[in-house]
Design a protein around this motif. Sequence first.
Motif, PDB file in Angstrom:
ATOM      1  N   GLU A   1       0.822  -1.205   0.000  1.00 48.94           N
ATOM      2  CA  GLU A   1       0.000   0.000   0.000  1.00 48.94           C
ATOM      3  C   GLU A   1       0.857   1.258   0.000  1.00 48.94           C
ATOM      4  O   GLU A   1       0.468   2.285  -0.588  1.00 48.94           O
ATOM      5  CB  GLU A   1      -0.944  -0.015   1.199  1.00 48.94           C
ATOM      6  N   ASN A   2       1.999   1.223   0.660  1.00 47.80           N
ATOM      7  CA  ASN A   2       2.916   2.367   0.597  1.00 47.80           C
ATOM      8  C   ASN A   2       3.197   2.749  -0.852  1.00 47.80           C
ATOM      9  O   ASN A   2       3.134   3.924  -1.234  1.00 47.80           O
ATOM     10  CB  ASN A   2       4.243   2.054   1.284  1.00 47.80           C
ATOM     11  N   ILE A   3       3.524   1.743  -1.664  1.00 49.68           N
ATOM     12  CA  ILE A   3       3.857   1.987  -3.066  1.00 49.68           C
ATOM     13  C   ILE A   3       2.613   2.406  -3.853  1.00 49.68           C
ATOM     14  O   ILE A   3       2.622   3.412  -4.590  1.00 49.68           O
ATOM     15  CB  ILE A   3       4.489   0.731  -3.696  1.00 49.68           C
ATOM     16  N   GLN A   4       1.535   1.668  -3.714  1.00 59.16           N
ATOM     17  CA  GLN A   4       0.308   1.961  -4.456  1.00 59.16           C
ATOM     18  C   GLN A   4      -0.220   3.359  -4.144  1.00 59.16           C
ATOM     19  O   GLN A   4      -0.532   4.144  -5.044  1.00 59.16           O
ATOM     20  CB  GLN A   4      -0.777   0.939  -4.115  1.00 59.16           C
ATOM     21  N   PHE A   5      -0.329   3.663  -2.846  1.00 60.53           N
ATOM     22  CA  PHE A   5      -0.943   4.921  -2.448  1.00 60.53           C
ATOM     23  C   PHE A   5      -0.026   6.115  -2.696  1.00 60.53           C
ATOM     24  O   PHE A   5      -0.510   7.229  -2.939  1.00 60.53           O
ATOM     25  CB  PHE A   5      -1.377   4.864  -0.986  1.00 60.53           C
ATOM     26  N   ALA A   6       1.275   5.909  -2.632  1.00 57.51           N
ATOM     27  CA  ALA A   6       2.201   6.984  -2.988  1.00 57.51           C
ATOM     28  C   ALA A   6       2.015   7.358  -4.453  1.00 57.51           C
ATOM     29  O   ALA A   6       1.960   8.547  -4.819  1.00 57.51           O
ATOM     30  CB  ALA A   6       3.643   6.565  -2.721  1.00 57.51           C
ATOM     31  N   HIS A   7       1.923   6.337  -5.300  1.00 58.34           N
ATOM     32  CA  HIS A   7       1.693   6.583  -6.728  1.00 58.34           C
ATOM     33  C   HIS A   7       0.374   7.317  -6.951  1.00 58.34           C
ATOM     34  O   HIS A   7       0.309   8.312  -7.699  1.00 58.34           O
ATOM     35  CB  HIS A   7       1.697   5.255  -7.491  1.00 58.34           C
ATOM     36  N   GLN A   8      -0.698   6.854  -6.300  1.00 59.16           N
ATOM     37  CA  GLN A   8      -2.011   7.482  -6.457  1.00 59.16           C
ATOM     38  C   GLN A   8      -1.991   8.936  -6.004  1.00 59.16           C
ATOM     39  O   GLN A   8      -2.577   9.811  -6.657  1.00 59.16           O
ATOM     40  CB  GLN A   8      -3.061   6.705  -5.665  1.00 59.16           C
ATOM     41  N   THR A   9      -1.332   9.197  -4.892  1.00 54.92           N
ATOM     42  CA  THR A   9      -1.284  10.553  -4.346  1.00 54.92           C
ATOM     43  C   THR A   9      -0.584  11.504  -5.309  1.00 54.92           C
ATOM     44  O   THR A   9      -1.064  12.619  -5.562  1.00 54.92           O
ATOM     45  CB  THR A   9      -0.562  10.552  -2.988  1.00 54.92           C
ATOM     46  N   LEU A  10       0.538  11.082  -5.849  1.00 62.72           N
ATOM     47  CA  LEU A  10       1.258  11.923  -6.803  1.00 62.72           C
ATOM     48  C   LEU A  10       0.426  12.148  -8.065  1.00 62.72           C
ATOM     49  O   LEU A  10       0.390  13.263  -8.606  1.00 62.72           O
ATOM     50  CB  LEU A  10       2.596  11.278  -7.160  1.00 62.72           C
ATOM     51  N   LYS A  11      -0.257  11.125  -8.518  1.00 61.48           N
ATOM     52  CA  LYS A  11      -1.090  11.244  -9.720  1.00 61.48           C
ATOM     53  C   LYS A  11      -2.251  12.195  -9.478  1.00 61.48           C
ATOM     54  O   LYS A  11      -2.562  13.053 -10.331  1.00 61.48           O
ATOM     55  CB  LYS A  11      -1.600   9.871 -10.135  1.00 61.48           C
ATOM     56  N   GLU A  12      -2.910  12.066  -8.322  1.00 64.43           N
ATOM     57  CA  GLU A  12      -4.033  12.942  -7.999  1.00 64.43           C
ATOM     58  C   GLU A  12      -3.624  14.396  -7.895  1.00 64.43           C
ATOM     59  O   GLU A  12      -4.405  15.297  -8.219  1.00 64.43           O
ATOM     60  CB  GLU A  12      -4.677  12.492  -6.690  1.00 64.43           C
ATOM     61  N   LYS A  13      -2.401  14.638  -7.461  1.00 61.60           N
ATOM     62  CA  LYS A  13      -1.915  16.012  -7.330  1.00 61.60           C
ATOM     63  C   LYS A  13      -1.297  16.532  -8.627  1.00 61.60           C
ATOM     64  O   LYS A  13      -0.816  17.665  -8.670  1.00 61.60           O
ATOM     65  CB  LYS A  13      -0.902  16.104  -6.178  1.00 61.60           C
ATOM     66  N   GLY A  14      -1.298  15.677  -9.661  1.00 61.59           N
ATOM     67  CA  GLY A  14      -0.776  16.110 -10.946  1.00 61.59           C
ATOM     68  C   GLY A  14       0.720  16.335 -10.959  1.00 61.59           C
ATOM     69  O   GLY A  14       1.219  17.184 -11.705  1.00 61.59           O
ATOM     70  N   ILE A  15       1.437  15.574 -10.162  1.00 63.88           N
ATOM     71  CA  ILE A  15       2.896  15.714 -10.081  1.00 63.88           C
ATOM     72  C   ILE A  15       3.551  14.626 -10.931  1.00 63.88           C
ATOM     73  O   ILE A  15       3.490  13.448 -10.576  1.00 63.88           O
ATOM     74  CB  ILE A  15       3.379  15.607  -8.622  1.00 63.88           C
ATOM     75  N   PRO A  16       4.133  14.973 -12.052  1.00 63.41           N
ATOM     76  CA  PRO A  16       4.783  13.960 -12.890  1.00 63.41           C
ATOM     77  C   PRO A  16       6.120  13.531 -12.296  1.00 63.41           C
ATOM     78  O   PRO A  16       6.864  14.347 -11.749  1.00 63.41           O
ATOM     79  CB  PRO A  16       4.985  14.686 -14.221  1.00 63.41           C
ATOM     80  N   VAL A  17       6.392  12.244 -12.349  1.00 62.83           N
ATOM     81  CA  VAL A  17       7.665  11.744 -11.839  1.00 62.83           C
ATOM     82  C   VAL A  17       8.280  10.789 -12.853  1.00 62.83           C
ATOM     83  O   VAL A  17       7.585  10.004 -13.492  1.00 62.83           O
ATOM     84  CB  VAL A  17       7.507  11.029 -10.476  1.00 62.83           C
ATOM     85  N   HIS A  18       9.583  10.896 -12.986  1.00 66.50           N
ATOM     86  CA  HIS A  18      10.341   9.996 -13.847  1.00 66.50           C
ATOM     87  C   HIS A  18      11.405   9.241 -13.057  1.00 66.50           C
ATOM     88  O   HIS A  18      11.816   8.157 -13.463  1.00 66.50           O
ATOM     89  CB  HIS A  18      10.991  10.781 -14.984  1.00 66.50           C
ATOM     90  N   LYS A  19      11.800   9.836 -11.930  1.00 66.73           N
ATOM     91  CA  LYS A  19      12.777   9.198 -11.060  1.00 66.73           C
ATOM     92  C   LYS A  19      12.355   9.410  -9.610  1.00 66.73           C
ATOM     93  O   LYS A  19      11.965  10.509  -9.224  1.00 66.73           O
ATOM     94  CB  LYS A  19      14.184   9.786 -11.283  1.00 66.73           C
ATOM     95  N   ILE A  20      12.435   8.336  -8.809  1.00 67.94           N
ATOM     96  CA  ILE A  20      12.053   8.431  -7.403  1.00 67.94           C
ATOM     97  C   ILE A  20      13.113   7.753  -6.538  1.00 67.94           C
ATOM     98  O   ILE A  20      13.807   6.847  -6.986  1.00 67.94           O
ATOM     99  CB  ILE A  20      10.680   7.790  -7.131  1.00 67.94           C
ATOM    100  N   ILE A  21      13.207   8.235  -5.295  1.00 70.79           N
ATOM    101  CA  ILE A  21      14.055   7.607  -4.292  1.00 70.79           C
ATOM    102  C   ILE A  21      13.143   7.069  -3.198  1.00 70.79           C
ATOM    103  O   ILE A  21      12.367   7.822  -2.598  1.00 70.79           O
ATOM    104  CB  ILE A  21      15.069   8.598  -3.690  1.00 70.79           C
ATOM    105  N   LEU A  22      13.201   5.767  -2.951  1.00 66.53           N
ATOM    106  CA  LEU A  22      12.415   5.120  -1.908  1.00 66.53           C
ATOM    107  C   LEU A  22      13.301   4.893  -0.689  1.00 66.53           C
ATOM    108  O   LEU A  22      14.415   4.377  -0.827  1.00 66.53           O
ATOM    109  CB  LEU A  22      11.865   3.787  -2.410  1.00 66.53           C
ATOM    110  N   VAL A  23      12.803   5.256   0.482  1.00 66.53           N
ATOM    111  CA  VAL A  23      13.605   5.156   1.700  1.00 66.53           C
ATOM    112  C   VAL A  23      12.900   4.252   2.707  1.00 66.53           C
ATOM    113  O   VAL A  23      11.724   4.463   3.028  1.00 66.53           O
ATOM    114  CB  VAL A  23      13.853   6.545   2.326  1.00 66.53           C
ATOM    115  N   GLN A  24      13.620   3.241   3.189  1.00 66.67           N
ATOM    116  CA  GLN A  24      13.101   2.347   4.226  1.00 66.67           C
ATOM    117  C   GLN A  24      14.275   1.874   5.068  1.00 66.67           C
ATOM    118  O   GLN A  24      15.388   2.388   4.956  1.00 66.67           O
ATOM    119  CB  GLN A  24      12.372   1.160   3.593  1.00 66.67           C
ATOM    120  N   GLN A  25      14.038   0.888   5.942  1.00 62.82           N
ATOM    121  CA  GLN A  25      15.106   0.347   6.774  1.00 62.82           C
ATOM    122  C   GLN A  25      16.072  -0.476   5.917  1.00 62.82           C
ATOM    123  O   GLN A  25      15.689  -1.002   4.868  1.00 62.82           O
ATOM    124  CB  GLN A  25      14.512  -0.507   7.889  1.00 62.82           C
TER     125      GLN A  25
END
Length: 282
Positions: free
Chosen positions: A167-191
């Motif tokens: 859900e972290n991945i799915q909802f992050a994608h949805q949130t960016l799409k809903e806000k109209g923020i285009p992304v081509h490169k992302i940095i994912l941070v976890q443990q």
Amino acid sequence: MPGPWEKILEAVSCGAIPAITSPRLLEGPGQPVFHVTEINPNITVITLLNGYVFTWPRTDGDDVSGMDRDSKQWAQVLWDCLKLGQPLVKSDVIIGLGCHDIRVAERAANLYLADWAPLMLFTGYLGSHTSGKWDRPEADVFAETAVKLGVPVDKIILERRATNTGENIQFAHQTLKEKGIPVHKIILVQQPFMEHRVYATYLKQWPQDEGSVQAVVTSPIMELDDFPNEHVGNMNNLIGFMLGTLERIRDYPAKGFQVEQKMSPEVYNAYEKLLQAGYQPY
């Protein structure tokens, strides 16, 4: 300088010596006189009624933390192989995946402050490690940490629904799409021990039909012995986390949660050895 008794007591009190199997009581005249917990075939912790704690036997094969050296080596194998060590790439957004480790938020914030991306997104409601312990969504706690480190509030996007990695991945994608923020490169941070699993989950859960998006996974910079603290748990907890993470990497592709990630026979050998030593997956 603390003596051996104090060192062993400290190791037990901070959880460096893990109690794994069910404890038993040894009876003395009239009442139990000490409490014995078997750690593995090599180490036993004995707690006296007056509070003193010591291990028996303690041999030259034990690590200073109280863990036998074989187990420490097997844990190191898992730690090293569950990390990816990918080089950072200038990106459009830094996505911090919620968990119980504030150091993930600190790492994400420091990446923003070092100009690796112009925007941050924290994703997470309450998960298995924070539910019942935190009274706010993980995303809010992480955002507060980032702001304290100097990240402007208007550069942070919050996603407060996710309760697991998928859900972290799915909802992050949805949130960016809903806000109209285009992304081509992302940095994912976890443990650190989650890097492989996060990348495998991204490859499955981030829609791949909307153009190419390059992802890099990173984590707080630390060694195996640096992980334990009062907030995330002790070395025994860490080994349980790593065993559970490896099981999900093995089992989740068949469930459609993530893509397959091949692990070396050495990793699964370390996994089996730790199970045989009494450690439990989480």
